[in-house]
Enzyme design. Structure first.
Site, PDB file in Angstrom:
ATOM      1  N   HIS A  88      43.605  49.458  38.030  1.00 59.41           N
ATOM      2  CA  HIS A  88      42.660  50.245  37.228  1.00 59.41           C
ATOM      3  C   HIS A  88      43.342  51.389  36.481  1.00 59.41           C
ATOM      4  O   HIS A  88      42.656  52.171  35.817  1.00 59.41           O
ATOM      5  CB  HIS A  88      41.542  50.804  38.117  1.00 59.41           C
ATOM      6  N   SER A 114      38.915  51.531  43.151  1.00 58.73           N
ATOM      7  CA  SER A 114      37.973  50.865  42.254  1.00 58.73           C
ATOM      8  C   SER A 114      36.514  51.221  42.523  1.00 58.73           C
ATOM      9  O   SER A 114      35.676  51.033  41.660  1.00 58.73           O
ATOM     10  CB  SER A 114      38.165  49.351  42.329  1.00 58.73           C
ATOM     11  N   LYS A 174      42.579  43.586  33.158  1.00 60.04           N
ATOM     12  CA  LYS A 174      41.597  44.656  32.938  1.00 60.04           C
ATOM     13  C   LYS A 174      41.833  45.270  31.552  1.00 60.04           C
ATOM     14  O   LYS A 174      41.453  44.658  30.557  1.00 60.04           O
ATOM     15  CB  LYS A 174      41.660  45.645  34.094  1.00 60.04           C
TER      16      LYS A 174
HETATM   17  C1  LIG Z   1      41.125  43.999  39.936  1.00 63.36           C
HETATM   18  C2  LIG Z   1      42.122  44.359  40.940  1.00 63.36           C
HETATM   19  C3  LIG Z   1      43.084  43.441  41.353  1.00 63.36           C
HETATM   20  C4  LIG Z   1      43.079  42.016  40.901  1.00 63.36           C
HETATM   21  O1  LIG Z   1      43.566  41.876  39.609  1.00 63.36           O
HETATM   22  P1  LIG Z   1      43.307  40.475  38.858  1.00 63.36           P
HETATM   23  O2  LIG Z   1      44.307  40.504  37.769  1.00 63.36           O
HETATM   24  O3  LIG Z   1      41.892  40.505  38.404  1.00 63.36           O
HETATM   25  O4  LIG Z   1      43.565  39.407  39.854  1.00 63.36           O
HETATM   26  C5  LIG Z   1      44.057  43.859  42.234  1.00 63.36           C
HETATM   27  N1  LIG Z   1      44.078  45.100  42.711  1.00 63.36           N
HETATM   28  C6  LIG Z   1      43.150  46.033  42.352  1.00 63.36           C
HETATM   29  C7  LIG Z   1      43.243  47.417  42.893  1.00 63.36           C
HETATM   30  C8  LIG Z   1      42.137  45.680  41.461  1.00 63.36           C
HETATM   31  O5  LIG Z   1      41.231  46.587  41.111  1.00 63.36           O
END
Ligand SMILES: *Cc1c(COP(=O)(O)O)cnc(C)c1O
Length: 399
Positions: free
Chosen positions: A212, A184, A243
């Site tokens: 992502h 990320s 996301k």
């Molecule tokens: C955003 C993210 C999460 C968390 O996901 P949510 O649905 O927002 O709780 C978990 N792992 C990674 C790699 C992320 O980028």
């Protein structure tokens, strides 16, 4: 006597301020859009994970409203008591088809999905091997288990091999290798084919967190495993519905047997209420859209915008690191400088989040940009002009 609680809190806040790590949240005054009202200013928004613009998609809003009329606003129970509605099961079937796996299990968020998988599968005779840059939710998920843990250097396959070689002297029940699919902060992709090969050689299980990559990489956005053609080899993927899918939630895509084990063991599944029907219906509508020609067009536009914006930043002379995805960092060095860059971009009309140590290395402070399918060329051209102008002012690029 323990210290007064107020003082304990205040001294920690002061410490954050002294280290320059204290921040004020920016507030969105309306929808999550490519141009949004943020703290009362209309700016080009390069900081959301709303890759495909689905948070405001009309057919998803309609699906949510219809589900409220049919099912109400809440489920009133955890999944295992009486909080599983027919649409929850329908979403899991559709997600399994989307991910090319036997089964999926939906959790409240991507964060809890990691806790669910790791907590259900690992015990005190197991080992987890984790990339050093893995997401906080993986790290916390591992902390919930009694498994032994080892870390390998970021995306470094000879270091992973070294760690696996060490396991030969251990007597583990399960060895699980876990990695983000797309990282990320840098936007680079994990080398899943090599991880899979090494896992086979050493008898390890493979897990990827595709937060992502879901809705971004692979045919119709099915993620990194499908992108690399590893559907038959890979053991577990975690995905998010928060996301690109535009709502909220997470899931594990895995075998039917693992799903059943998690139904009995995963603590977020057992002890926290299921999604409201509006969320589930939104996700169903999002999956239908993703698997249509229109959905593929959105993904194609996301990648067009990615190529345009990334090459534009590089042409201006910015250091955009090693990104291979719509996440493009602009690395400027010292953390305070990154924060200043972000503030000046904001004053000029672009919101790109500044990121500093400890989230990234001390000398790798940056602003992070994420383009979406719904940014127009004009949005991106204007953003590039602003980056150029502020970048020159701050001597981040040559005049
Ligand atoms: C955003 C993210 C999460 C968390 O996901 P949510 O649905 O927002 O709780 C978990 N792992 C990674 C790699 C992320 O980028």
């Amino acid at each position: 006597m323990p210290q007064p609680f107020d003082q304990v809190i205040q001294s920690q806040l002061n410490e954050l301020k002294e280290q320059g790590l204290y921040r004020k949240m920016r507030i969105l005054g309306g929808e999550q859009q490519p141009r949004s009202a943020i703290d009362g200013h209309q700016v080009i928004n390069l900081s959301s994970n709303n890759y495909l613009g689905l948070t405001t998609r009309p057919e998803l809003k309609e699906a949510a409203k219809a589900a409220i009329d049919k099912y109400g606003v809440g489920t009133g129970a955890v999944r295992t008591i009486i909080g599983t509605m027919d649409i929850h099961e329908e979403l899991e079937r559709k997600l399994a088809a989307f991910k090319h796996t036997e089964a999926t299990l939906v959790l409240q968020s991507g964060f809890t999905a990691n806790a669910a998988v790791l907590g259900s599968t690992l015990g005190d005779s197991d080992l987890v091997i984790s990339d050093e840059l893995n997401h906080a939710s993986i790290i916390d998920g591992v902390r919930l288990t009694k498994a032994a843990r080892k870390v390998y250097k970021h995306n470094d396959m000879s270091d992973l091999e070294r760690v696996l070689e060490e396991t030969k002297s251990g007597n583990y029940r399960t060895i699980l290798i876990v990695t983000d699919g797309v990282f990320s902060m840098d936007g680079d992709i994990a080398p899943l084919p090599r991880i899979s090969e090494l896992a086979k050689h050493y008898g390890a299980v493979t897990m990827v967190d595709d937060a992502h990559a879901s809705g971004v990489l692979g045919a119709h956005g099915s993620g990194t495993v499908h992108h690399f053609g590893l559907d038959k080899e890979w053991d577990v993927s975690v995905g998010t519905l928060s996301k690109a899918i535009g709502a909220i939630g997470g899931y594990a895509a895995c075998s039917q047997a693992l799903r059943e084990l998690m139904e009995h063991r995963a603590r977020p599944f057992l002890f926290s209420t299921s999604h409201p029907p509006s969320v589930t219906a939104t996700c169903l509508a999002a999956l239908d859209l993703l698997q249509s020609a229109e959905g593929q067009e959105l993904i194609d536009r996301l990648w067009d915008n990615t190529r345009f914006f990334k090459s534009g930043l590089a042409a201006l002379g910015f250091n955009t690191g090693i990104s291979e995805t719509p996440i493009t960092p602009v690395i400027v060095g010292e953390g305070a400088r990154a924060m200043q860059f972000s503030d000046r971009l904001f004053a000029s009309g672009v919101f790109a989040q500044g990121i500093a140590f400890p989230t990234v290395a001390r000398d790798k402070g940056r602003v992070r940009t994420i383009v979406t399918a719904t940014h127009t060329r004009q949005d991106l051209e204007e953003a590039l002009n602003i980056f150029e102008h502020v970048g020159r002012e701050m001597s981040l690029i040559g005049a």
